[in-house]
Design a protein around this motif. Structure first.
Motif, PDB file in Angstrom:
ATOM      1  N   GLY A   1      11.096 -26.774 -10.622  1.00 47.19           N
ATOM      2  CA  GLY A   1      11.556 -27.155  -9.293  1.00 47.19           C
ATOM      3  C   GLY A   1      12.977 -27.657  -9.292  1.00 47.19           C
ATOM      4  N   VAL A   2      13.433 -27.978  -8.092  1.00 44.55           N
ATOM      5  CA  VAL A   2      14.763 -28.552  -7.929  1.00 44.55           C
ATOM      6  C   VAL A   2      14.627 -29.810  -7.082  1.00 44.55           C
ATOM      7  N   PHE A   3      15.644 -30.644  -7.112  1.00 42.99           N
ATOM      8  CA  PHE A   3      15.677 -31.834  -6.262  1.00 42.99           C
ATOM      9  C   PHE A   3      16.624 -31.592  -5.097  1.00 42.99           C
ATOM     10  N   THR A   4      16.163 -31.875  -3.904  1.00 40.34           N
ATOM     11  CA  THR A   4      17.014 -31.563  -2.729  1.00 40.34           C
ATOM     12  C   THR A   4      17.357 -32.744  -1.820  1.00 40.34           C
ATOM     13  N   PRO A   5      17.262 -33.964  -2.111  1.00 43.16           N
ATOM     14  CA  PRO A   5      16.840 -34.618  -3.343  1.00 43.16           C
ATOM     15  C   PRO A   5      15.331 -34.754  -3.542  1.00 43.16           C
ATOM     16  N   GLU A   6      14.488 -34.482  -2.519  1.00 41.80           N
ATOM     17  CA  GLU A   6      13.054 -34.526  -2.812  1.00 41.80           C
ATOM     18  C   GLU A   6      12.759 -33.365  -3.757  1.00 41.80           C
ATOM     19  N   PRO A   7      11.784 -33.532  -4.634  1.00 37.25           N
ATOM     20  CA  PRO A   7      11.447 -32.418  -5.517  1.00 37.25           C
ATOM     21  C   PRO A   7      10.840 -31.254  -4.721  1.00 37.25           C
ATOM     22  N   VAL A   8      11.327 -30.047  -4.941  1.00 39.35           N
ATOM     23  CA  VAL A   8      10.794 -28.847  -4.303  1.00 39.35           C
ATOM     24  C   VAL A   8      10.393 -27.891  -5.406  1.00 39.35           C
ATOM     25  N   LYS A   9       9.133 -27.461  -5.388  1.00 37.87           N
ATOM     26  CA  LYS A   9       8.656 -26.607  -6.482  1.00 37.87           C
ATOM     27  C   LYS A   9       9.159 -25.186  -6.350  1.00 37.87           C
ATOM     28  N   LYS A  10       9.349 -24.539  -7.497  1.00 34.71           N
ATOM     29  CA  LYS A  10       9.837 -23.159  -7.553  1.00 34.71           C
ATOM     30  C   LYS A  10       8.949 -22.371  -8.512  1.00 34.71           C
ATOM     31  N   GLU A  11       8.923 -21.055  -8.320  1.00 37.17           N
ATOM     32  CA  GLU A  11       8.187 -20.188  -9.245  1.00 37.17           C
ATOM     33  C   GLU A  11       9.023 -19.883 -10.480  1.00 37.17           C
ATOM     34  N   GLU A  12      10.338 -19.913 -10.291  1.00 40.65           N
ATOM     35  CA  GLU A  12      11.231 -19.467 -11.354  1.00 40.65           C
ATOM     36  C   GLU A  12      12.544 -20.236 -11.270  1.00 40.65           C
ATOM     37  N   LEU A  13      13.138 -20.519 -12.416  1.00 37.97           N
ATOM     38  CA  LEU A  13      14.517 -21.012 -12.448  1.00 37.97           C
ATOM     39  C   LEU A  13      15.330 -19.980 -13.224  1.00 37.97           C
ATOM     40  N   THR A  14      16.507 -19.646 -12.706  1.00 40.25           N
ATOM     41  CA  THR A  14      17.313 -18.630 -13.360  1.00 40.25           C
ATOM     42  C   THR A  14      18.730 -19.144 -13.599  1.00 40.25           C
TER      43      THR A  14
ATOM     44  N   GLY B   1      22.170 -20.666 -13.835  1.00 45.60           N
ATOM     45  CA  GLY B   1      22.902 -21.474 -12.873  1.00 45.60           C
ATOM     46  C   GLY B   1      22.033 -22.504 -12.183  1.00 45.60           C
ATOM     47  N   ASP B   2      20.711 -22.324 -12.231  1.00 45.87           N
ATOM     48  CA  ASP B   2      19.845 -23.311 -11.586  1.00 45.87           C
ATOM     49  C   ASP B   2      19.803 -24.598 -12.396  1.00 45.87           C
ATOM     50  N   VAL B   3      19.740 -25.695 -11.668  1.00 45.59           N
ATOM     51  CA  VAL B   3      19.624 -27.003 -12.289  1.00 45.59           C
ATOM     52  C   VAL B   3      18.426 -27.674 -11.644  1.00 45.59           C
ATOM     53  N   GLY B   4      17.434 -28.023 -12.428  1.00 53.30           N
ATOM     54  CA  GLY B   4      16.231 -28.602 -11.834  1.00 53.30           C
ATOM     55  C   GLY B   4      15.348 -29.246 -12.875  1.00 53.30           C
ATOM     56  N   PHE B   5      14.045 -29.231 -12.607  1.00 55.34           N
ATOM     57  CA  PHE B   5      13.138 -29.887 -13.555  1.00 55.34           C
ATOM     58  C   PHE B   5      12.053 -28.936 -14.009  1.00 55.34           C
ATOM     59  N   LEU B   6      11.436 -29.327 -15.120  1.00 61.37           N
ATOM     60  CA  LEU B   6      10.394 -28.514 -15.729  1.00 61.37           C
ATOM     61  C   LEU B   6       9.350 -29.453 -16.301  1.00 61.37           C
ATOM     62  N   THR B   7       8.065 -29.138 -16.081  1.00 61.99           N
ATOM     63  CA  THR B   7       7.022 -29.873 -16.794  1.00 61.99           C
ATOM     64  C   THR B   7       6.141 -28.863 -17.510  1.00 61.99           C
ATOM     65  N   ALA B   8       5.565 -29.313 -18.630  1.00 66.37           N
ATOM     66  CA  ALA B   8       4.774 -28.402 -19.455  1.00 66.37           C
ATOM     67  C   ALA B   8       3.762 -29.197 -20.275  1.00 66.37           C
ATOM     68  N   SER B   9       3.146 -30.201 -19.658  1.00 66.95           N
ATOM     69  CA  SER B   9       2.205 -31.076 -20.381  1.00 66.95           C
ATOM     70  C   SER B   9       2.764 -31.548 -21.708  1.00 66.95           C
TER      71      SER B   9
END
Ligand code: GDP
Ligand code: MG
Length: 598
Positions: A240-253, A255-263
């Protein structure tokens, strides 16, 4: 959004020059926040940060901007911590960008951290856009600051943006210049994935939240990722990205700057500076510049109430999850009982952790004076790293003691050159260089032992220069020094937690000073308490704390009950931070008294 319309940038500044205020204005202008949502200084999220006016954790916000050319742009504003303790994090967050707004206070001009941050930006090949802020101030001197930017930093300042983040001047120009001056990210979405981790946070439900910038390729939900430093693999559960609220995404490609979780359950598995790639088609090389952070300063943390030992352990475990540069291990002190020896990046980092333990976990602490790591070469050739003064071996077995030195840079108006040099000399500094920034300001460089910086250097600098000096340092290596361990004895017994390492030339003076100081700080007991400072078995200073005479309450002249209550409460409050050592009650202050001497 097209890659060519992406702009990743950061704001760099000396503390208080207006970085957070400018970030707020930019968020406002790009409508990332409605006014109702707009809390002042949104990016400084933690209470502690807000109170201290500093930014500790990095943040990344995605913004939409329609430029004058009619095209839509996607901005990622990456916030950096401003303090010297967090230099490595600043550097990593800058590595996520192609450009930086360099904010300089129009009245103050360039300060030590302005320069330190500019060097980091230049190391990362960033396009720098100078912004002269606070032009609304009557003391603003735009021409002088422009000249400084050209002379000291060496970048043209003719087209520096004149701004007032406070009154909203120059913000439109800043946004347009971000579009025109900062290049789009250059990576290739078809290449094997390389994503830089520039920060990480821990969330008890989702595990580690890695803040990441995609430099090559892309990452999708469900992808098996691999951390290139540790080799550990995880399956991506959220992007996801912060907009500033977190917004979930299917993919980051790219140039994208955002967050990732993976347990990811351990912050150590997702370290700042590491590169994420895909397990299936891994990149050949990680991104440059990964570095493990090592603590520079250590101190002991002990619960005032021994029953809180396990709570303190839990607090440290929790904080470590958020902060992989915090280190700790169990320590036992004869004087203070069970506690922990903790390692920090610097003094501010240390203070922040102490404060969070007390506030967020409600544990009263006794903290011992901070110490650096000494390298001790024994006669038999063995080299020990000593981070706890009480563990310093006996002098007769030691061949050489080495201590860490820093290159300290102090920027100061002309008038204060004398006092600054005096402080540096007193702190065993060796003069390196002095350079005029303009006719009125000077950049002074000294080689100084880190331990002297730890002892009230900055406080002295501030008070001797009426707050005009700014200061920055970097580790320059270990050098041999004539150091000895000073022990403090109360009532004839060594209090291990009060031991400290001191240069032999200062030993007598410091021993005397601390004995006098302890005499003032430690309350009178029922009996007389001798205070001694000694090196080996040789006592170099002694005083006596006289026995108590009267009960405190007798001062209340009988009648006034509310005054009596107040006094009792005050005593109780004081008790919280007292520790019984042998038969003597010692307040928290005593353990820090070694810090306040020159
Ligand atoms: P930071 O430490 O760089 O993040 O600085 P802040 O944004 O927290 O600003 C430090 C102080 O300067 C705050 O009191 C701001 O209100 C003030 N400030 C910021 N920008 C301006 C400005 O353009 N003009 C004036 N007069 N004050 C400003
Ligand atoms: Mg700020």
């Amino acid at each position: 959004n097209k890659q060519r319309n992406v702009r990743n940038f950061s704001i760099i500044a000396h503390i208080d020059h207006g970085k957070s205020t400018l970030a707020d204005r930019i968020l406002e202008k790009t409508k990332a926040l409605t006014e109702r949502e707009m809390k002042e200084q949104f990016l400084d999220a933690m209470d502690l940060e807000r109170e201290r006016g500093i930014t500790i954790k990095l943040n990344a916000v995605q913004l939409q901007y329609e430029a004058n050319d009619g095209e839509d742009y996607l901005f990622h504003l990456i916030d950096t911590p401003g303090h010297v303790d967090f230099t490595y994090e600043v550097s990593r967050s800058l590595a996520a960008c192609e450009g930086a707004l360099l904010v300089v206070d129009a009245a103050q001009g360039i300060e030590a951290q302005t320069l330190a941050n500019v060097y980091l930006a230049l190391d990362n090949d960033l396009e720098i856009i100078p912004v002269i802020n606070k032009i609304d101030l009557p003391s603003a001197d735009v021409e002088r600051v422009k000249q400084e930017i050209e002379d000291v930093i060496g970048i043209p300042a003719d087209d520096a943006i004149l701004a007032s983040a406070k009154s909203g001047i120059g913000i439109d120009e800043i946004l347009e210049r971000i579009v025109s001056d900062i290049p789009a990210p250059a990576g290739d979405p078809e290449e094997p994935t390389k994503a830089l981790i520039f920060d990480s946070l821990y969330d008890s439900y989702r595990g580690v939240i890695a803040y990441t910038c995609i430099k090559e390729g892309s990452i999708k939900i469900g992808d098996k990722i691999k951390m290139m430093q540790t080799g550990k693999e995880f399956e991506v559960s959220e992007l996801g990205v912060f907009t500033p609220e977190p917004v979930k995404k299917e993919e980051l490609t790219v140039g994208d700057v955002g967050f990732l979780t993976a347990s990811i359950k351990n912050v150590g598995d997702s370290r700042v500076g590491d590169t994420i790639t895909l397990a299936k088609n891994p990149a050949a090389e990680p991104l440059p510049g990964y570095k493990r952070l090592n603590p520079m300063v250590y101190c002991g943390l002990f619960p005032v109430d021994a029953d809180n030992y396990n709570d303190l352990r839990e607090a440290l475990e929790r904080l470590e999850l958020n902060d992989s540069s915090l280190q700790y291990e169990a320590e036992t002190s004869q004087a203070l009982g069970f506690g922990f020896r903790c390692g920090f990046l610097g003094l501010l980092h240390m203070e922040i952790i102490q404060e969070r333990i007390e506030r967020e976990f409600n544990i009263d602490l006794i903290t011992t004076a901070p110490s650096v790591i000494y390298e001790v070469e024994m006669n038999d050739g063995e080299v020990l790293n000593i981070e706890n003064p009480s563990l310093m071996p006996e002098t007769k077995n030691i061949k050489e003691v080495r201590e860490p030195f820093v290159k300290a840079t102090v920027m100061v108006p002309n008038d204060f050159v004398g006092p600054v040099m005096e402080i540096c000399q007193k702190k065993r500094g060796a003069f390196v260089d002095m350079e005029y920034l303009d006719e009125n300001r000077v950049n002074i460089t000294y080689d100084i032992p880190l331990s002297e910086i730890v002892y009230d250097f900055f406080d002295q600098l501030k008070s001797q220069t009426k707050g005009y000096a700014s200061f920055d340092y970097e580790l320059s290596g270990y050098q041999p020094s004539n150091l000895v361990k000073m022990d403090i004895l109360l009532n004839g017994e060594t209090v291990d937690a009060l031991s400290f390492i001191v240069h032999r030339d200062f030993a007598y003076h410091r021993g005397k000073h601390i004995a006098e100081k302890l005499k003032k700080i430690i309350p009178r007991q029922q009996f007389e308490v001798p205070v001694q400072a000694s090196i080996g078995n040789k006592v170099v200073a002694r005083t006596t704390i006289k026995a108590m005479r009267k009960n405190v309450l007798s001062k209340c002249y009988g009648g006034d009950i509310s005054r009596k209550r107040k006094l009792l409460e005050k005593q109780k409050e004081g008790k919280k931070r007292m520790k019984m050592v042998g038969k003597v009650e010692i307040p928290q202050e005593a353990f820090m008294s070694v810090l306040e001497m020159s």
